[in-house]
Design a protein around this motif. Structure first.
Motif, PDB file in Angstrom:
ATOM      1  N   LEU A  78     134.634   5.004 -72.671  1.00  0.00           N
ATOM      2  CA  LEU A  78     134.469   4.661 -71.260  1.00  0.00           C
ATOM      3  C   LEU A  78     133.131   5.178 -70.738  1.00  0.00           C
ATOM      4  N   MET A  79     132.813   6.410 -71.070  1.00  0.00           N
ATOM      5  CA  MET A  79     131.549   7.007 -70.610  1.00  0.00           C
ATOM      6  C   MET A  79     130.343   6.325 -71.255  1.00  0.00           C
ATOM      7  N   THR A  80     130.460   5.976 -72.527  1.00  0.00           N
ATOM      8  CA  THR A  80     129.367   5.265 -73.198  1.00  0.00           C
ATOM      9  C   THR A  80     129.119   3.924 -72.515  1.00  0.00           C
ATOM     10  N   GLY A  81     130.206   3.224 -72.168  1.00  0.00           N
ATOM     11  CA  GLY A  81     130.055   1.966 -71.452  1.00  0.00           C
ATOM     12  C   GLY A  81     129.391   2.152 -70.097  1.00  0.00           C
ATOM     13  N   LEU A  82     129.763   3.215 -69.400  1.00  0.00           N
ATOM     14  CA  LEU A  82     129.154   3.487 -68.097  1.00  0.00           C
ATOM     15  C   LEU A  82     127.670   3.801 -68.233  1.00  0.00           C
ATOM     16  N   VAL A  83     127.329   4.607 -69.223  1.00  0.00           N
ATOM     17  CA  VAL A  83     125.920   4.955 -69.447  1.00  0.00           C
ATOM     18  C   VAL A  83     125.116   3.714 -69.792  1.00  0.00           C
ATOM     19  N   ARG A  84     125.663   2.860 -70.645  1.00  0.00           N
ATOM     20  CA  ARG A  84     124.976   1.611 -71.013  1.00  0.00           C
ATOM     21  C   ARG A  84     124.871   0.667 -69.818  1.00  0.00           C
ATOM     22  N   PHE A  85     125.942   0.575 -69.040  1.00  0.00           N
ATOM     23  CA  PHE A  85     125.958  -0.334 -67.898  1.00  0.00           C
ATOM     24  C   PHE A  85     124.944   0.085 -66.837  1.00  0.00           C
TER      25      PHE A  85
END
Length: 149
Positions: A78-85
């Motif tokens: 979830l955090m990786t997706g947020l950082v990428r987004f």
């Protein structure tokens, strides 16, 4: 309401979100965050399905361990997706280190037969830390979001 109904509804909802995020990640020029969120929600789906199946098999200890394992694993995705987004320059190694520490705590707590409150404390702190980190990232970048009027 019985846990079967709750977990069936929850699993169906997670499955639909997985499909939507996978579909969104396939759109050209879409940020890679959607794909990471699909993996994250897949972990949540596996956690819920594991709990549903293993509780029916009357192995409560294993069911809870599987649920916690996938629930904790959901957070770094979830955090990786947020950082990428949000295109943040954040080292994601810390997310995975915290998740690994929570998983190690769970294994240690189960092997040493810690009381349930001690097992819960370990992974609950990590989950709360991930959510606090996510809130911090969102607050840091809130000026860039479109205004809701």
């Amino acid at each position: 309401m019985s846990y079967e109904i709750v977990h069936t509804f929850g699993s169906t909802t997670y499955f639909i979100f997985v499909l939507l995020f996978l579909w969104a990640s396939r759109v050209p020029r879409t940020n890679s965050g959607a794909g990471w969120w699909a993996v994250s929600i897949s972990c949540a789906l596996l956690a819920r399905l594991g709990l549903f199946v293993l509780l029916a098999a009357a192995n409560q200890r294993l069911a809870i361990a599987v649920y916690i394992m996938f629930n904790v694993l959901e957070k770094p995705f979830l955090m990786t997706g947020l950082v990428r987004f949000l295109n943040l320059s954040v080292r994601m190694r810390w997310f995975w280190t915290a998740a690994l520490a929570a998983e190690a705590w769970l294994c240690l707590a189960l092997a040493a037969d810690f009381p349930s409150w001690a097992r819960t404390l370990g992974y609950a702190l990590v989950n709360a830390g991930f959510m606090l980190c996510m809130a911090g990232f969102l607050l840091k970048r809130r000026a860039e979001f479109p205004a809701c009027r």
